[in-house]
Design a protein around this motif. Structure first.
Motif, short mmCIF file in Angstrom:
data_model
loop_
_atom_site.label_atom_id
_atom_site.label_comp_id
_atom_site.label_asym_id
_atom_site.label_seq_id
_atom_site.Cartn_x
_atom_site.Cartn_y
_atom_site.Cartn_z
N GLN A 1 3.00 2.70 1.29
CA GLN A 1 3.00 1.42 1.97
C GLN A 1 1.87 1.30 2.98
O GLN A 1 1.43 0.19 3.29
CB GLN A 1 4.34 1.22 2.68
CG GLN A 1 5.53 1.15 1.73
CD GLN A 1 6.86 1.19 2.48
OE1 GLN A 1 7.16 2.17 3.16
NE2 GLN A 1 7.62 0.12 2.36
N LEU A 2 1.39 2.44 3.48
CA LEU A 2 0.34 2.42 4.51
C LEU A 2 -1.06 2.48 3.93
O LEU A 2 -1.99 1.91 4.51
CB LEU A 2 0.55 3.59 5.48
CG LEU A 2 1.80 3.50 6.35
CD1 LEU A 2 1.97 4.77 7.17
CD2 LEU A 2 1.73 2.28 7.27
N GLU A 3 -1.25 3.18 2.80
CA GLU A 3 -2.61 3.30 2.27
C GLU A 3 -2.73 2.87 0.81
O GLU A 3 -3.84 2.82 0.29
CB GLU A 3 -3.12 4.73 2.41
CG GLU A 3 -2.42 5.75 1.54
CD GLU A 3 -3.08 7.13 1.62
OE1 GLU A 3 -3.96 7.32 2.48
OE2 GLU A 3 -2.71 8.01 0.81
N GLY A 4 -1.60 2.54 0.17
CA GLY A 4 -1.64 2.14 -1.23
C GLY A 4 -1.63 3.32 -2.17
O GLY A 4 -1.89 4.46 -1.77
N LYS A 5 -1.35 3.05 -3.43
CA LYS A 5 -1.27 4.11 -4.41
C LYS A 5 -2.60 4.84 -4.56
O LYS A 5 -2.66 6.05 -4.74
CB LYS A 5 -0.85 3.54 -5.76
CG LYS A 5 -0.61 4.58 -6.84
CD LYS A 5 -0.06 3.95 -8.12
CE LYS A 5 0.21 5.02 -9.17
NZ LYS A 5 0.77 4.43 -10.42
N ASP A 6 -3.71 4.09 -4.45
CA ASP A 6 -5.03 4.67 -4.64
C ASP A 6 -5.71 5.02 -3.32
O ASP A 6 -6.88 5.43 -3.32
CB ASP A 6 -5.93 3.74 -5.45
CG ASP A 6 -6.12 2.38 -4.78
OD1 ASP A 6 -5.56 2.17 -3.67
OD2 ASP A 6 -6.82 1.53 -5.35
N GLY A 7 -5.03 4.86 -2.19
CA GLY A 7 -5.61 5.17 -0.90
C GLY A 7 -6.57 4.12 -0.38
O GLY A 7 -7.25 4.33 0.63
N LEU A 8 -6.62 2.96 -1.03
CA LEU A 8 -7.60 1.93 -0.70
C LEU A 8 -6.93 0.60 -0.35
O LEU A 8 -7.48 -0.46 -0.65
CB LEU A 8 -8.57 1.75 -1.87
CG LEU A 8 -9.41 2.97 -2.25
CD1 LEU A 8 -10.19 2.70 -3.53
CD2 LEU A 8 -10.35 3.34 -1.11
N LEU A 9 -5.78 0.63 0.28
CA LEU A 9 -5.07 -0.60 0.61
C LEU A 9 -5.90 -1.47 1.55
O LEU A 9 -5.84 -2.70 1.50
CB LEU A 9 -3.72 -0.27 1.23
CG LEU A 9 -2.72 -1.42 1.35
CD1 LEU A 9 -2.45 -2.04 -0.02
CD2 LEU A 9 -1.42 -0.93 1.97
N GLY A 10 -6.67 -0.83 2.43
CA GLY A 10 -7.66 -1.54 3.23
C GLY A 10 -7.10 -2.65 4.10
O GLY A 10 -6.18 -2.44 4.89
N ASP A 11 -7.64 -3.86 3.95
CA ASP A 11 -7.28 -4.98 4.81
C ASP A 11 -5.82 -5.40 4.66
O ASP A 11 -5.28 -6.09 5.51
CB ASP A 11 -8.18 -6.19 4.51
CG ASP A 11 -9.61 -5.98 4.98
OD1 ASP A 11 -9.82 -5.02 5.74
OD2 ASP A 11 -10.50 -6.75 4.57
N LYS A 12 -5.17 -4.97 3.57
CA LYS A 12 -3.78 -5.32 3.36
C LYS A 12 -2.83 -4.34 4.06
O LYS A 12 -1.62 -4.55 4.07
CB LYS A 12 -3.47 -5.37 1.86
CG LYS A 12 -4.24 -6.43 1.10
CD LYS A 12 -3.90 -6.43 -0.38
CE LYS A 12 -4.70 -7.46 -1.13
NZ LYS A 12 -4.38 -7.46 -2.60
N SER A 13 -3.38 -3.28 4.63
CA SER A 13 -2.55 -2.28 5.31
C SER A 13 -2.26 -2.72 6.74
O SER A 13 -3.10 -3.35 7.40
CB SER A 13 -3.28 -0.93 5.33
OG SER A 13 -2.59 -0.01 6.17
N ARG A 14 -1.09 -2.37 7.24
CA ARG A 14 -0.77 -2.65 8.63
C ARG A 14 -1.63 -1.81 9.57
O ARG A 14 -1.61 -2.02 10.79
CB ARG A 14 0.71 -2.42 8.91
CG ARG A 14 1.17 -0.97 8.85
CD ARG A 14 2.66 -0.82 9.11
NE ARG A 14 3.03 -1.17 10.47
CZ ARG A 14 4.29 -1.20 10.93
NH1 ARG A 14 5.28 -0.92 10.10
NH2 ARG A 14 4.56 -1.52 12.18
N LEU A 15 -2.36 -0.85 9.01
CA LEU A 15 -3.25 0.01 9.81
C LEU A 15 -4.67 -0.55 9.89
O LEU A 15 -5.56 0.10 10.45
CB LEU A 15 -3.29 1.42 9.22
CG LEU A 15 -1.96 2.15 9.13
CD1 LEU A 15 -2.15 3.51 8.47
CD2 LEU A 15 -1.33 2.32 10.51
N ARG A 16 -4.90 -1.73 9.37
CA ARG A 16 -6.23 -2.34 9.40
C ARG A 16 -6.79 -2.35 10.83
O ARG A 16 -6.09 -2.72 11.78
CB ARG A 16 -6.15 -3.77 8.88
CG ARG A 16 -7.46 -4.53 8.96
CD ARG A 16 -7.26 -5.98 8.57
NE ARG A 16 -8.50 -6.74 8.71
CZ ARG A 16 -8.60 -8.06 8.52
NH1 ARG A 16 -7.52 -8.76 8.16
NH2 ARG A 16 -9.76 -8.67 8.67
N GLY A 17 -8.03 -1.91 10.96
CA GLY A 17 -8.67 -1.86 12.27
C GLY A 17 -8.51 -0.54 12.98
O GLY A 17 -9.15 -0.30 14.01
#
Length: 421
Positions: free
Chosen positions: A211-227
């Motif tokens: 949920q934090l980084e995505g299956k491929d580790g590239l969730l990016g701007d869609k992650s709640r950790l953006r920034g």
């Protein structure tokens, strides 16, 4: 700091240099214990109550005229002294002792030892034992001279191990060194993140890794950790290795260097990716070493999308600006002189002797195993290092340390050394 990746740690778990100590109620400070200026000075004698522990995981043993174990008869820690063209590492041992002495003066150590379950092992006794042992290391001229003095003056507390008979499983961990970028590029695109400022307010259960980084580790701007991106890596396996080991020395793409260390983590247990591979028949348990795992994921990078999300825990980092790797008692860990154990059971900062086999490099570039007995300081812990039968041994920083840690795994013995009363 970190975690261990090797034949055992990949299947059983990994040691993390993480500050996992729970908060302890405030306890009035004891008088300060000054560090020794004169290594030849006699130890200060402070009476310590002798209260037996009914179900201790550490049992005092009588050495008598025999060795601790048959393999210990080979000699205790001959690596302290130079032999031929091989330099000794006495300075590393002394530095590690001084780090533990520094810790034992802190309020946190006072609080922890007030609650330590083995009543005859107190902060004062641990401190005095380190002071005296330091004096002996400085004044002794040979392994035999040091061994004789230690046998005269110290009591050995043996860990009951994982079988009640003293069998301890040893693994090793290290601090990796990687190249990373401060900005995202088409090449450097796998991030590690800072600790969110509101992390303590996150509701539980925490979000899972996927949920934090995505299956491929590239969730990016869609992650709640953006920034909150701290650094970007070119390889997801490298970023994962930093999460496992808990710290890293970093060479930046702009030509400068820095380091990063553990800042926090979500509330999930350790899941062994190695064991998951073996369970799926991708490797055998016999093949389960760090080099073999690294080779597998280099050859099959897309498999990371399948296996890394199975470790639901997520680790956050902070920049440490080149500082050395730090253990759970917040002092630097010293290569081959620091260990990680279960700190709910073992005495933090204390002097120990480990007896096991470790891989050492040969002139031909191979790693050969040698049985050794080495003095170490207990300065770290780990989310996967549980019970009296687990020790994680800090190998150091860089590739050779990683190669050695990656194939370390086997049984041995663990002893804590305390001055006789």
């Amino acid at each position: 700091m970190r975690k261990t990746l090797n034949v055992l740690s990949l299947s059983l778990g990994v040691a993390f240099i993480i500050p996992l100590w729970s908060a302890v109620a405030q306890i009035p400070s004891l008088p300060p214990l000054p560090l020794p200026n004169n290594p030849q000075a006699p130890p200060v004698v402070i009476p310590v109550p002798r209260i037996p522990s009914a179900h201790s995981v550490l049992k005092p043993i009588e050495l008598g005229t025999d060795c601790i174990s048959q393999s210990a008869c080979l000699g205790w820690d001959e690596q302290i002294w130079s032999r031929g063209n091989k330099p000794g590492d006495r300075s590393a041992l002394l530095a590690s002792i001084d780090n533990s002495l520094s810790y034992l003066q802190k309020d946190k150590a006072i609080a922890v030892y007030q609650s330590y379950p083995i009543k005859e092992i107190t902060r004062d006794r641990v401190y005095r034992s380190l002071v005296r042992f330091r004096q002996l290391v400085v004044s002794s001229n040979s392994p035999a001279e040091l061994q004789a003095a230690v046998r005269r003056e110290f009591v050995f507390y043996k860990s009951i191990g994982n079988d009640g008979k003293g069998t301890v499983k040893f693994t090793a961990y290290y601090e990796p060194a990687f190249i990373a970028s401060r900005v995202r590029t088409n090449v450097y695109k796998y991030p590690l993140y800072r600790l969110p400022p509101d992390f303590e307010k996150w509701s539980k259960p925490h979000p899972k890794r996927i949920q934090l980084e995505g299956k491929d580790g590239l969730l990016g701007d869609k992650s709640r950790l953006r920034g909150l991106e701290l650094l970007w890596f070119r390889d997801r396996w490298d970023a994962y290795m930093v999460q496992i080991q808990g710290s890293a020395q970093i060479q930046l793409t702009n030509g400068t260097a820095t380091s990063i260390g553990y800042a926090g983590g979500t509330d999930y247990p350790w899941t062994s990716i190695g064991r998951e591979l073996a369970k799926d028949g991708k490797v055998t348990l016999k093949q389960l070493t760090l080099p073999r795992m690294t080779e597998y994921f280099r050859q099959h990078p897309l498999e990371l999308n399948n296996y890394l999300p199975r470790w639901q825990r997520f680790v956050f980092f902070k920049e440490t600006n080149g500082e050395p790797a730090t253990g759970s008692i917040n002092v630097p860990v010293t290569p081959e002189r620091s260990i990680a154990t279960d700190k709910s059971l073992m005495p933090p900062g204390a002097l120990a002797l480990v007896n096991t086999s470790f891989p050492y490099p040969t002139a031909s570039g191979r790693l050969d195993y040698r049985t050794v007995s080495r003095f170490v300081l207990d300065q770290d812990t780990g989310s996967a290092i549980k019970g009296p039968g687990r020790v994680d041994y800090f190998m150091g920083t860089g590739k050779l340390a990683g190669d050695r840690a990656g194939v370390t795994g086997g049984n041995g013995s663990l002893y804590y050394l305390l001055l006789k009363e």
